[in-house]
Design a protein around this motif. Structure first.
Motif: not given
Length: 321
Positions: A170-181
């Motif tokens: 989940x932490x990795x996915x949050x990093x991805x989405x927060x940077x590319x939303x």
């Protein structure tokens, strides 16, 4: 069971007496739903749904929801319509809870949506988005990308008690989405919870949309992403591209997608799956011992998230730009 607050006969009679809806004949609790206490009320004039809003719903948000339903119904969208009391109020108090009476909507939700159901949903969702464009209320989406990490933080190290390595994933996915939303997509009022149990059908015809208590202002395409997650996976959690194509085609017949919305769909679908993974995970970890409500399995949305992580373009959802 979705009755958290019990109502006595005397209390209900006093409450109904404030409305011009006829004489109370009967009422019973409605088992479905997880957020509020709901009752089916029969009078000698008609049937109604009585909702008592529980602690998870902010009283400050209720005017937005109720006025929105009234606005959409006036536009011709089939949805429950709040009933005003004789004093003109849409919101009252019953058994110590904020309460509202809304019209009864005929129909049933489908447990196994077919392709034609998905097409009808797409059309109705687009109509909702168009009809809500001149609604003057505003409610920020409290469960948008900015709200996911605080929810994750509340789950903490307990994530891995549900599934090994879940916290790190989940932490990795949050990093991805927060940077590319995606930003600056067309938006306005969205339902934000159009799961099958919030969409009624009479036979093959969609008869209405219910349960607007997550409605907010956000990107229209995010609402579509929520529905792709909720309607287009089979029981074995395989993705049904035929259903997705029908949903998107039905939507586009009423409100065509922009290029930016089309391109953003894979990211929005990842975000929508993570949002429901996190809320289900929080509920799973927070249920008190002896509670009557069984929380929904968060692992369903982890599997959906992993599918969307493999998607490179929106063509995977069946619609060509």
């Amino acid at each position: 069971m979705a009755v958290y607050t019990e109502v006595t006969d005397e209390e209900l009679n006093d409450f109904i007496g404030k409305y011009d809806v006829g004489r109370l004949l009967s009422f019973k609790g409605i088992a479905e739903g997880v957020e509020n206490s709901n009752f089916l009320v029969h009078t000698d004039k008609a049937s109604f749904i009585l909702t008592l809003y529980e602690k998870r719903v902010s009283p400050d948000d209720l005017p937005y929801f109720l006025n929105l339903m009234q606005h959409l119904a006036a536009k011709g969208l089939s949805c429950p319509t709040p009933v005003a009391s004789r004093s003109g109020a849409l919101l009252g108090t019953l058994s110590g809870r904020p309460a509202a009476l809304v019209t009864f909507l005929e129909g049933m939700w489908v447990k196994r949506p077919r392709v034609d159901h998905c097409a009808e949903l797409g059309k109705a969702m687009a109509e909702l988005h168009i009809d809500g464009q001149d609604y003057d209320g505003f409610r920020r989406n409290a469960l948008d990308v900015s709200g996911w990490r605080p929810l994750f933080d509340q789950c903490g190290t307990r994530c891995d008690t549900v599934h090994p390595g879940l916290g790190a994933e989940i932490s990795r996915e949050l990093d991805h989405l927060e940077n590319g939303w995606p930003a600056d997509l067309p938006g306005g009022v969205i339902h934000a919870d159009l799961f099958p149990d919030n969409v009624f059908f009479l036979g093959d015809e969609l008869s209405g949309l219910i349960d607007f208590y997550f409605a907010c202002n956000d990107a229209f395409a995010y609402d579509i992403a929520i529905c792709l997650n909720a309607w287009c996976f089979e029981q074995d959690l395989s993705f049904n591209v035929t259903k997705a194509r029908a949903l998107l085609k039905g939507y586009a017949e009423v409100r065509p997608l922009s290029h930016a919305e089309y391109d953003a769909l894979p990211t929005l679908c990842r975000g929508a799956s993570l949002r429901f993974l996190l809320t289900r995970l929080y509920d799973w970890l927070s249920v008190p011992e002896g509670a009557l409500v069984t929380p929904k399995d968060p692992m369903e949305y982890l599997k959906k998230l992993r599918f969307h992580q493999s998607v490179e373009t929106a063509q995977a959802y069946g619609l060509k730009r």
